[in-house]
Design a protein around this motif. Structure first.
Motif, mmCIF file in Angstrom:
data_model
loop_
_atom_site.group_PDB
_atom_site.id
_atom_site.type_symbol
_atom_site.label_atom_id
_atom_site.label_comp_id
_atom_site.label_asym_id
_atom_site.label_seq_id
_atom_site.Cartn_x
_atom_site.Cartn_y
_atom_site.Cartn_z
ATOM 1 N N SER A 184 -75.328 90.363 100.642
ATOM 2 C CA SER A 184 -76.170 89.547 101.219
ATOM 3 C C SER A 184 -77.556 89.769 100.906
ATOM 4 C CB SER A 184 -76.052 90.036 102.998
ATOM 5 O OG SER A 184 -76.696 89.195 103.808
ATOM 6 N N GLY A 185 -78.250 88.396 101.048
ATOM 7 C CA GLY A 185 -79.692 88.369 100.540
ATOM 8 C C GLY A 185 -80.110 86.893 100.277
ATOM 9 N N ILE A 186 -81.228 86.787 100.048
ATOM 10 C CA ILE A 186 -81.715 85.535 99.349
ATOM 11 C C ILE A 186 -81.383 85.426 98.006
ATOM 12 C CG2 ILE A 186 -83.963 84.300 98.661
ATOM 13 C CD1 ILE A 186 -85.303 85.466 101.163
ATOM 14 N N PRO A 187 -80.635 84.302 97.753
ATOM 15 C CA PRO A 187 -80.178 84.199 96.412
ATOM 16 C C PRO A 187 -80.741 84.376 95.200
ATOM 17 C CG PRO A 187 -79.499 82.138 97.553
ATOM 18 C CD PRO A 187 -80.598 83.038 98.499
ATOM 19 N N SER A 188 -82.088 84.258 95.103
ATOM 20 C CA SER A 188 -82.989 84.319 93.788
ATOM 21 C C SER A 188 -82.970 86.036 93.816
ATOM 22 C CB SER A 188 -84.416 84.035 94.032
ATOM 23 O OG SER A 188 -84.780 84.258 95.380
ATOM 24 N N TRP A 189 -82.902 86.840 94.857
ATOM 25 C CA TRP A 189 -83.215 88.340 94.817
ATOM 26 C C TRP A 189 -81.661 88.691 94.413
ATOM 27 C CZ3 TRP A 189 -87.770 90.142 94.425
ATOM 28 C CH2 TRP A 189 -88.609 89.469 95.301
ATOM 29 N N VAL A 190 -80.468 88.350 94.963
ATOM 30 C CA VAL A 190 -79.263 88.656 94.692
ATOM 31 C C VAL A 190 -78.971 88.371 93.230
ATOM 32 C CG1 VAL A 190 -76.603 88.389 95.102
ATOM 33 C CG2 VAL A 190 -78.547 88.593 96.975
ATOM 34 N N GLN A 191 -79.578 87.154 92.736
ATOM 35 C CA GLN A 191 -79.178 86.909 91.237
ATOM 36 C C GLN A 191 -79.641 87.773 90.531
ATOM 37 O OE1 GLN A 191 -80.421 82.991 89.995
ATOM 38 N NE2 GLN A 191 -80.567 83.718 87.933
ATOM 39 N N MET A 192 -80.824 88.416 90.594
ATOM 40 C CA MET A 192 -81.502 89.306 89.854
ATOM 41 C C MET A 192 -80.745 90.931 89.732
ATOM 42 S SD MET A 192 -85.216 91.171 90.353
ATOM 43 C CE MET A 192 -85.993 92.379 89.038
ATOM 44 N N TYR A 193 -80.214 91.079 90.992
ATOM 45 C CA TYR A 193 -79.161 92.313 91.028
ATOM 46 C C TYR A 193 -77.888 92.145 90.541
ATOM 47 C CZ TYR A 193 -75.591 94.979 93.697
ATOM 48 O OH TYR A 193 -74.700 95.788 94.128
ATOM 49 N N PHE A 194 -77.550 90.988 90.525
ATOM 50 C CA PHE A 194 -76.102 90.572 89.686
ATOM 51 C C PHE A 194 -76.568 90.805 88.401
ATOM 52 C CE2 PHE A 194 -73.810 87.746 93.332
ATOM 53 C CZ PHE A 194 -73.535 88.994 93.855
ATOM 54 N N GLU A 195 -77.668 89.984 87.836
ATOM 55 C CA GLU A 195 -77.875 90.203 86.499
ATOM 56 C C GLU A 195 -77.952 91.469 85.834
ATOM 57 O OE1 GLU A 195 -80.120 85.780 86.031
ATOM 58 O OE2 GLU A 195 -81.413 87.542 86.241
ATOM 59 N N LYS A 196 -78.470 92.426 86.787
ATOM 60 C CA LYS A 196 -78.787 93.723 86.075
ATOM 61 C C LYS A 196 -77.243 94.734 86.068
ATOM 62 C CE LYS A 196 -83.730 94.711 87.276
ATOM 63 N NZ LYS A 196 -83.821 94.602 85.922
#
Length: 497
Positions: free
Chosen positions: A213-225
């Motif tokens: 869960s989170g704001i999409p832009s922050w979650v995207q960064m987590y997913f990319e890592k």
């Protein structure tokens, strides 16, 4: 064999569903009760006395006595609360101030009270329970859940705790979820976003993650890592990850990117939380819009966007709103906000029950990544960059670039120069620094390497003028928006770059 949590989740979800149905099926009565309670409880506050709450018997009375205010207009009262005075906007003192980025007066201090705090927590919980009731899916209940949020470390000001909303809410995670919840307290307290995401990746990789869960832009960064570290899509790393919960920005521009990063489709729940209140959540997987929270200590009024700047615009209650009309949302709450304009615009997708989508802001803005950048901020940043130089600008507009061909996303500034800077890259950096200084969210996104430094695209002479002419808006009161939350404008004049 079902675990105890899974077994209990369905009856709990059914009970919550029934409670929600009660008020959702009696919307006008529910809102009338909320309204009367608010007026009664605040009658002896300074605001209540100043606006003769004792004499308010109807919505019409309220409209006569209480004008619509934004934060600037309410600030004299808020300042007293911040100084530690009691019984100003609501009974006693607030429990917290949610500190947010201000538009014209620096930081905003949004009060959260003993009465309003539980509604933030219950709405988030109920969104998940409504999903369980609808889908019957409880598998995720036994896995690990992560909520990407701000630091839970709070400061104190005159006896009131102070922090970002997501950090405050972190203190209220129900006991039955504590063991399932990530990241750890220590990791959650890391201020530097990039360091924090690295730590979250390390903590979550070995776990059975089921909700993210989170704001999409922050979650995207987590997913990319995660993908970078393992070489696998997120859906393969976390085989039981089946529910993504988000809010804060429009998910649509991110959807394709997310499906590529995850490698498969997952269910999602959209939330509409704000420091001022938790307004709505998605209650059905296949219905457009989010269920407006009518029983959460918030009384709603709505003003048509095209009437908002007229003298004495009509203030509608839910009794007489229409589907598909753009409204400015106005709230009165048990945190002591009265006829308060939060700046958002909404549209109803349904009135049985009342569901809304967030359609934008009453003023132009960019919040493609949760940054809430407004016109005043981009204008001031440009002014600061131009100061003491020979550079002069004819016209400009700013748009987000969410899917660049390479590198991180960024804000793209389309500028028609009368007198160009010698070094465009250096000039862009100056604007960027000035913008970071004004807007803490933008600063966080740059620092956290979610966004890269803004880029400037030069527009040829008369490019903007020709564009305004082409859409029949040249001259008069027509103004080119300084910024947009999408690329519609800039895509309409590519021949002018």
């Amino acid at each position: 064999m079902l675990s105890l949590k899974s077994a209990l989740a369905k009856p709990f979800a059914k009970r919550v569903y029934k409670n929600i149905q009660k008020w959702a099926k009696n919307p006008e009565k529910t809102q009338q009760t909320v309204f009367q309670n608010l007026i009664t409880q605040a009658a002896n506050t300074q605001f209540g006395k100043d606006h003769d709450f004792a004499g308010i018997k109807s919505h019409a009375d309220f409209v006569k006595r209480v004008p619509i205010r934004d934060y600037e207009a309410l600030k004299p009262y808020v300042d007293k609360v911040v100084k530690g005075e009691e019984n100003i906007l609501w009974k006693g003192k607030p429990l917290y101030f949610a500190k947010t980025s201000g538009t014209t007066s620096g930081a905003k201090y949004i009060p959260i009270t003993k009465e309003s705090m539980p509604t933030h927590v219950e709405a988030a919980r109920n969104a998940i329970l409504m999903y369980i009731h609808e889908t019957g899916n409880t598998k995720f209940v036994n896995g690990k859940m992560i909520f990407l949020q701000g630091s839970p470390i709070l400061k104190e000001q005159n006896g009131v705790k102070l922090g970002r909303l997501s950090g405050i809410v972190a203190h209220y995670v129900p006991k039955y979820l504590q063991k399932n919840r990530l990241p750890s307290w220590e990791t959650n307290c890391i201020e530097d976003w990039e360091t924090k995401v690295e730590a979250i990746v390390e903590e979550t990789l070995p776990q059975n993650m089921t909700i993210i869960s989170g704001i999409p832009s922050w979650v995207q960064m987590y997913f990319e890592k995660l993908v970078q570290k393992t070489g696998k899509p997120v859906g393969d790393i976390f085989k039981n990850f089946n529910l993504f919960i988000f809010g804060g920005v429009n998910y649509q521009p991110y959807k394709t990117k997310f499906e590529n990063l995850i490698g498969r489709k997952v269910d999602s729940i959209e939330l509409y939380p704000a420091s001022e209140g938790f307004f709505a959540f998605q209650d059905k997987q296949n219905e457009k819009g989010m269920l407006l929270q009518l029983n959460s200590g918030i009384f709603y009024e709505f003003v048509k966007v095209d009437e908002f700047y007229t003298e004495n615009p009509k203030r509608y209650t839910i009794n007489n709103v229409e589907v598909g009309v753009n409204y400015v949302i106005i709230i009165s709450t048990n945190a002591g906000l009265w006829a308060y304009n939060i700046g958002d615009t909404v549209q109803f997708t349904s009135t049985k029950p009342y569901r809304v989508i967030v359609s934008g802001r009453i003023k132009h803005f960019i919040s493609a990544f949760g940054e809430h950048v407004i016109g005043k901020e981009v204008e001031q940043a440009l002014q600061e960059a131009i100061a003491n130089t020979n550079v002069s600008v004819t016209e400009f507009t700013v748009a987000p670039q969410i899917n660049p061909t390479e590198g991180l996303p960024y804000h793209e500034w389309f500028i028609e120069f009368e007198n160009e800077p010698e070094n465009l890259l250096e000039f862009a950096k100056k604007i960027d620094k000035a913008l970071q200084k004004q807007n803490v969210y933008y600063f966080d996104l740059i620092e956290g390497k979610v966004l890269q430094t803004l880029k400037i695209t030069k527009v040829k002479k008369d490019g903007f003028k020709n564009y305004m002419k082409s859409i029949g808006k040249l001259g008069g009161q027509n103004k080119l928006p300084r910024l947009s939350n999408d690329r519609k404008i800039v895509e309409e004049f590519p021949h002018n770059y």
